[in-house]
Design an enzyme around this catalytic site. Sequence first.
Site, PDB file in Angstrom:
ATOM      1  N   GLU A  81       0.832  -1.226   0.000  1.00 49.66           N
ATOM      2  CA  GLU A  81       0.000   0.000   0.000  1.00 49.66           C
ATOM      3  C   GLU A  81       0.857   1.263   0.000  1.00 49.66           C
ATOM      4  O   GLU A  81       0.489   2.280   0.598  1.00 49.66           O
ATOM      5  CB  GLU A  81      -0.976  -0.019   1.190  1.00 49.66           C
ATOM      6  CG  GLU A  81      -1.945  -1.183   1.092  1.00 49.66           C
ATOM      7  CD  GLU A  81      -2.853  -1.351   2.308  1.00 49.66           C
ATOM      8  OE1 GLU A  81      -2.930  -0.451   3.155  1.00 49.66           O
ATOM      9  OE2 GLU A  81      -3.512  -2.409   2.381  1.00 49.66           O
ATOM     10  N   GLU A 129      -5.173  -8.044  -0.742  1.00 48.62           N
ATOM     11  CA  GLU A 129      -5.983  -7.712   0.452  1.00 48.62           C
ATOM     12  C   GLU A 129      -7.299  -7.129  -0.031  1.00 48.62           C
ATOM     13  O   GLU A 129      -7.312  -6.247  -0.906  1.00 48.62           O
ATOM     14  CB  GLU A 129      -5.320  -6.638   1.319  1.00 48.62           C
ATOM     15  CG  GLU A 129      -4.354  -7.127   2.342  1.00 48.62           C
ATOM     16  CD  GLU A 129      -3.845  -6.009   3.260  1.00 48.62           C
ATOM     17  OE1 GLU A 129      -4.666  -5.192   3.741  1.00 48.62           O
ATOM     18  OE2 GLU A 129      -2.637  -5.963   3.484  1.00 48.62           O
TER      19      GLU A 129
END
Length: 394
Positions: free
Chosen positions: A204, A316
């Site tokens: 991320e 995710e």
Amino acid sequence: MEKKRLLFFVFATIICVGCHKQNPNDPLADSGRTQRTENLLTKLIAQGDSGVYMFGHHDDVVYGIGWESDYDNDSTIGTKSDVKSVCNDFPAVLSFDLGHIELGEDKNLDGVPFKRIRQEIINHFDHGGMITLSWHLDNPLSGGTSWVADSLKDIEKNTVASVLEGGKQHELFLTWLDKVADFLNSLETPYGVRVPVLFRPWHEHTGSWFWWGQDFCTPEQYKSLWTLTVDRLKDKGVVNALYAYSPGTEPDGDATKYLERYPGDDIIDVVGLDCYCFAPDADTVKIAKFADDLDKNLAMVSKVAKAHNKVMALTETGYEGIKTSDWWTNTLAPVLKKYPIGYVLVWRNARERPQHHFAPYPGHASTTNFVEFYNLKETLFLHDVNGLYLSNNN
Ligand code: BMA
């Protein structure tokens, strides 16, 4: 040390280091990784291409809503799981986090002992499942967590630079990487077979909430962080790791932005995406927007995967609290069906924060729908991969 003893020591060390390489149960491939690690990659690619994907859940077997495993009792390994309680099968993919291993602690940042994580990984591998590991490590410069604190932003923006060669925290950071290497090297069955894992650090990074995020380092520094990580792990004898790149949704379907900080085909094995559904109020507009964003980003990642000859994964995802009972088959699955993903992973069912759950548990409103999702021909759970996937005989 007298010379003769020194020679013996050096000789014994060489034999020992060579031991693993010569283990007939666990041969190395030309790449320098174990053959099983390469097989995992080959199978992930083949699986994606054949229209099926594995389902995964973070911390699935160590705690769930209303329960926590007895970490001191070996007989509870691999016996309980919210997912299993709902569909009578375990996820095919288990995920764990290595955060705080760098500090030399016994438990990770979510309170799960590393000893137990190791046992669960070996057990899951023995049952034919796949394992992926994330790393929410602390900040080596500020002493804070992975997450940037407003008050520390001035320090945190220098953290990546500080751990690279020549930086103030470089030596300390090498010791942190060595602790990760030690853990990966310890993932071995009683027959001396190293357990292949997909390691997914520096995730991320297209957002700016972790100290390795977009606003806190240049693309070159971010890539160097990856190179340093993988080189060090290899130098420390890690032969059982694949590596996943998993930006968030900020590239917004733009491949150039997605690849801006890509460390390179020689480093990355799996190209991924972390994409969450935010709709605490079950607002159908927000849920539809999630499906659109997921679709747009997966379409882009699938093109990147094809161009770079990589496997893609939804590294995710999840809908915190799963507020609509049909989310699994009516929101998630229709999008996933369109792309050759190797696996999809939903985040954890936090026992200490019950609204922070991403998989159903007994009594949850989406259990019936989750069983429908389980029964879809494209979803693979542990029974589907058991013995066919990664077992010791493969
Ligand atoms: C986050 C949250 C945190 C947790 C971290 C690492 O997304 O679930 O509570 O500590 O992941 O597992």
